[in-house]
Design an enzyme around this catalytic site. Structure first.
Site, mmCIF file in Angstrom:
data_model
loop_
_atom_site.group_PDB
_atom_site.id
_atom_site.type_symbol
_atom_site.label_atom_id
_atom_site.label_comp_id
_atom_site.label_asym_id
_atom_site.label_seq_id
_atom_site.Cartn_x
_atom_site.Cartn_y
_atom_site.Cartn_z
ATOM 1 N N ASP A 143 41.380 39.375 35.906
ATOM 2 C CA ASP A 143 42.610 38.629 36.168
ATOM 3 C C ASP A 143 43.395 39.325 37.271
ATOM 4 O OD1 ASP A 143 45.227 37.078 35.480
ATOM 5 O OD2 ASP A 143 43.787 36.296 34.050
ATOM 6 N N HIS A 153 50.443 37.257 35.439
ATOM 7 C CA HIS A 153 49.430 36.480 34.713
ATOM 8 C C HIS A 153 48.448 37.391 33.975
ATOM 9 C CE1 HIS A 153 45.901 33.801 34.174
ATOM 10 N NE2 HIS A 153 46.783 32.814 34.179
ATOM 11 N N SER A 166 44.757 29.353 30.215
ATOM 12 C CA SER A 166 44.626 30.814 30.286
ATOM 13 C C SER A 166 45.115 31.451 28.994
ATOM 14 C CB SER A 166 45.447 31.367 31.455
ATOM 15 O OG SER A 166 44.931 30.975 32.688
#
Length: 694
Positions: free
Chosen positions: A108, A183, A491
């Protein structure tokens, strides 16, 4: 270039440079063009080449395949209470040294290691089987790793080769495993509470180069992670298994016993699910029993229920005006109602709450609030029935309302000469029913590559998920630094499913990736909190298999399964042969020359824990082999009936049951009639069941 027999990575790199030099014209040219060398779990490299040079490489006997690197996108804790992980007795009674022996690799945007979510209190030494590195650079030191974060790497060469230097974007970033986006920190937090984390930063500014992703996969497999969590995917539709870095890398991971869990995407519409290879656990998004309400108070004392994340209180009432009534000169009322850039008259909206509408499902909702702030508005009421439950954060006070509330608001604004309103700060409301529901943005099947393999596989919490965040990241409000943030996407659901996979692996460390996939899919919850079939947001409309196939994940159920659908890499090859994959395509994936068997096994007979027949024009028999992993053999046939027959709503089951090579029961069973057959065949440990569906 598939598997390799080189003694070490250095010899692989030298061999790569030699084959590159044959097309670039010199060894120096080969070194300059090379971006990444894949030298651990499989052999290959990425390089900047002309189309002619790429074709010359593809023509060489040593080369399995050459394909262009593409950009992928990010698919961007009460949820654990909702899933019931606290009631998973087997897991919670295990000693800490057992539950902390599993490592989840996260590919990520990196991690913010100082977050309290990654405290290593109670963890023992790093598992000896983990061979990863802690790469130091740009504000990331060895001390930033601990007994929770046990590995950290970063990859930017592919991104910069394709998109330019990181510095040219004029956005905050760290040239290290430290997260400047948020994120990655958010998704890493979703791992099982006692799992270790290995961080592989391959994404920058929401974009991830396939060259970097493949390098991260190469390292993660070699490092010895147990689970890989990937909240990344290509733009839909995904055309092939054979020229996609995640599909190829995940196949190599599967061969090494590593389960890959990946998000399905946030494209909402049929046929948009990505990461759909059957060796990947593909995750859709669903809600939990929590909502964030931001109430609208009207001047006539009426109250409208809205949804958003507003940390600030509106102290007084402000005038209400619809976007359509505030059109800029030359703009139609309809276009002005969407509140897009340069469509509103600033003198009319200044100091007011503006009521806006949605033009298309893909509208940028936050952008509307930016334009309103520039025009001097103080608030936004967005009529958005399709996605009203999503907790958006706006740069001004704002809230989303549904159709019923919109009608009441419009009636008030028509009847009142000077309508006023006030938007309240957000309040959290728990025990919402029904829950879960599949969320509206979650990408749907069918699987456009192989429709017989139904995708997505499962759904997990992905709506309004609170987790750790990078304090330097640009948040939706862009006003303040935060350590935690609430976001919605597949996600977020992927991180929950990856965590459940880690829990199952903890409890059953010898299970294959396919067995864990089977455990998660076959024990999923099929009913919501009102004991009705799980629906789809926003109106509870009926769902179908292309929404989530096996329904909503159940951590406690996955630890208490009885029957497992297992498959291995040879089964995958047979499956791909049935799809008429060419020898070159198969070699592209496996790195080996594969000869398909004749006759081919139909793809609908691949031993997957779901049943799909894309083209059915006659009566058909389908075959599955299941293995009983439970502790109570008397219960086995009851499980067989309820799990394979009643849930699938099939009418007849031709059952052949074998133990130690001897048949002890065989015949046709009617699904509704014989549910207590455990005493008919007394067996002891795992048993093979040859099942024919009619």
């Amino acid at each position: 270039m598939g598997e390799h027999s080189h003694s070490n990575s250095e010899s692989v790199v030298r061999a790569n440079h030699e084959i590159l030099a044959s097309v670039t014209g010199s060894f120096d040219g080969a070194q300059q063009s090379a971006i990444h060398h894949y030298s651990k779990s499989f052999r290959g490299f990425s390089a900047m080449l002309t189309p002619e040079q790429a074709q010359q490489l593809a023509d060489k006997d040593l080369v399995v395949s050459v394909f262009q690197s593409k950009m992928n996108k990010l698919h961007t804790t009460h949820s654990w209470e909702f899933l019931g992980i606290d009631s998973a007795q087997q897991y919670n009674q295990m000693p800490m040294e057992s539950t902390s022996n599993i490592t989840v690799g996260v590919i990520d945007t990196g991690i913010w290691p100082e977050s309290k979510s990654f405290n290593d209190k109670g963890f023992g030494p790093v598992p000896k089987k983990f061979k990863g590195e802690r790469v130091t650079s740009d504000h990331f030191r060895l001390a930033n790793c601990n007994r929770k974060i046990i590995g950290a790497r970063f990859y930017s060469k592919g991104f910069e080769a394709e998109s330019g230097r990181l510095e040219s974007f004029n956005l905050p970033f760290f040239r290290s495993a430290r997260d400047g986006d948020g994120h990655g920190t958010h998704t890493a937090r979703g791992s099982a509470p006692c799992a270790r984390l290995a961080i592989y930063k391959a994404c920058w500014f929401d974009i991830c180069s396939e060259a970097d992703i493949l390098s991260a996969l190469d390292d993660a497999i070699s490092d010895g992670v147990d689970i890989l969590s990937i909240s990344i995917g290509p733009d839909p539709p995904q055309p092939s298994y054979f020229e996609n870095a995640i599909s190829i890398g995940a196949f190599h991971a599967f061969q090494r016993g590593i389960l890959v869990s990946a998000s399905a995407g946030n494209s909402a519409f049929p046929g948009t699910a990505t990461n759909v290879a059957p060796w990947i656990l593909t995750v859709a998004a669903s809600s939990v029993d929590r909502e964030f309400h931001s109430i609208v108070y009207l001047g006539n004392s009426k109250v409208l229920k809205g949804f958003s994340l507003n940390p600030i209180k509106m102290e007084t009432y402000y005038g209400l005006i619809s976007g359509s009534a505030a059109a800029a000169p030359g703009v139609t009322a309809k276009n002005a109602s969407f509140c897009k850039n340069n469509t509103l008259d600033q003198t009319l909206v200044k100091g007011k709450i503006v009521v806006c509408t949605i033009e298309t499902f893909t509208d940028n909702r936050r952008e509307k609030s930016i334009f309103l702030r520039q025009a001097g508005a103080v608030g936004l009421i967005l009529i958005d029935p399709s996605i009203k439950d999503v907790g958006f954060q706006f740069v001004i006070l704002g809230t989303l309302i549904g159709q019923e509330e919109a009608e009441e608001l419009q009636a008030y604004m028509i009847s009142e000469k000077n309508p006023v309103g006030k938007i309240s700060p957000t309040i959290t409301v728990l025990n919402i029913k029904p829950a879960p529901e599949v969320v509206v943005f979650s990408s749907m099947g069918p699987n456009i590559i192989t429709p017989d393999i139904i995708k997505p596989d499962i759904t997990g919490p992905g709506l309004n998920i609170l987790a750790a965040w990078s304090p330097v990241a640009i948040t939706a409000t862009a006003e303040r630094s935060v350590d935690y943030n609430i976001i919605s996407s597949t996600s977020m659901s992927c991180l929950h499913v990856s965590a459940v996979a880690a829990i199952v692996k903890t409890y059953q460390p010898s299970w294959s990736p396919a067995a864990i996939i089977s455990a998660i899919m076959t024990t999923a919850m099929v009913l919501d909190s009102t004991q009705h079939a799980i629906g789809r947001d926003p109106n509870g409309t009926p769902t179908m298999p292309f929404d989530y196939r096996s329904r909503h994940i159940s951590p406690t159920g996955a630890l208490n399964l009885g029957l497992v659908y297992d498959f291995n890499s040879h089964d995958i090859i047979n499956f791909l042969c049935s799809t008429r994959a060419s020898p070159a395509q198969l070699k592209n994936l496996t790195g080996e020359l594969v000869q398909c068997k004749n006759p081919l096994t139909p793809s609908y007979n691949f031993n997957y824990p779901s049943i799909g027949v894309a083209n059915m024009n006659r009566s058909l028999s389908l075959y599955r082999i299941v293995t009983y992993y439970g502790k109570d053999p008397q219960y086995m046939l009851h499980l067989l009936i309820t799990q394979l027959v009643l849930k699938s709503k099939l009418h007849l089951l031709n059952l052949s049951l074998q133990w130690s090579g001897k048949r002890c029961l065989s015949g046709l069973i009617s699904s509704p009639s014989r549910t207590a057959m455990g005493a008919l065949c007394r067996v002891r440990s795992p048993i093979g069941l040859n099942v024919v569906f009619v």
